[in-house]
Design a protein around this motif. Structure first.
Motif, short mmCIF file in Angstrom:
data_model
loop_
_atom_site.label_atom_id
_atom_site.label_comp_id
_atom_site.label_asym_id
_atom_site.label_seq_id
_atom_site.Cartn_x
_atom_site.Cartn_y
_atom_site.Cartn_z
N GLU A 1 -1.27 52.38 -33.13
CA GLU A 1 -0.66 53.23 -32.11
C GLU A 1 0.81 52.86 -31.96
O GLU A 1 1.23 51.77 -32.35
CB GLU A 1 -1.34 53.02 -30.74
N ASP A 2 1.59 53.75 -31.35
CA ASP A 2 2.96 53.42 -30.95
C ASP A 2 2.90 52.43 -29.80
O ASP A 2 2.01 52.53 -28.95
CB ASP A 2 3.71 54.66 -30.46
N GLY A 3 3.82 51.50 -29.75
CA GLY A 3 3.85 50.56 -28.64
C GLY A 3 4.73 49.37 -28.94
O GLY A 3 5.70 49.47 -29.68
N ASN B 1 -6.25 45.57 -29.66
CA ASN B 1 -6.36 44.45 -30.60
C ASN B 1 -6.16 44.97 -32.02
O ASN B 1 -6.75 45.98 -32.41
CB ASN B 1 -7.73 43.79 -30.51
N VAL B 2 -5.33 44.27 -32.78
CA VAL B 2 -5.19 44.54 -34.21
C VAL B 2 -6.10 43.55 -34.90
O VAL B 2 -5.97 42.34 -34.67
CB VAL B 2 -3.73 44.32 -34.66
N ILE B 3 -7.05 44.04 -35.69
CA ILE B 3 -8.07 43.16 -36.26
C ILE B 3 -7.85 42.92 -37.75
O ILE B 3 -7.21 43.70 -38.43
CB ILE B 3 -9.49 43.69 -36.02
N MET B 4 -8.41 41.81 -38.23
CA MET B 4 -8.40 41.50 -39.66
C MET B 4 -9.34 42.50 -40.33
O MET B 4 -10.53 42.54 -40.01
CB MET B 4 -8.87 40.06 -39.91
N LYS C 1 3.03 54.06 -34.85
CA LYS C 1 1.73 54.26 -35.49
C LYS C 1 1.92 54.44 -36.99
O LYS C 1 2.76 55.22 -37.43
CB LYS C 1 1.03 55.48 -34.90
N GLY C 2 1.16 53.67 -37.79
CA GLY C 2 1.22 53.75 -39.24
C GLY C 2 2.25 52.83 -39.88
O GLY C 2 2.27 52.69 -41.10
#
Length: 81
Positions: free
Chosen positions: A53-55, A5-8, A33-34
């Motif tokens: 992360e990479d993905g 999950n990418v979070i606020m 990533k980054g």
């Protein structure tokens, strides 16, 4: 495959919600990533959200213009691991 999950993020001490200004990636795009995937703002600050992360950015949960509480998921990245 692992889902992340990418979070606020909390951009300031008093921030409770943030607005998604723009998505730099769209669902289905590969991410590193980054790499900056979105731009968000609070009442006082603007910040970039970077891929943890990479993905692959498999799902965007909130469109640009949405106000989202700090800590809530705004997108999902799927990794190879």
């Amino acid at each position: 495959m692992k889902k992340i999950n990418v979070i606020m993020p909390k951009l300031g001490m008093t921030m409770k919600r943030g607005e998604i200004l723009e998505w730099r990636k769209k669902a289905g795009d590969p991410v590193r990533k980054g790499e900056v995937i979105a731009v968000v703002q609070s009442e006082k600050l603007t910040g970039e959200i970077k891929a943890p992360e990479d993905g692959c950015l498999v799902e965007i949960l909130h469109d640009a213009g949405a106000e989202v509480p700090v800590g809530e998921a705004i997108a999902i990245i799927e990794t190879e691991e």
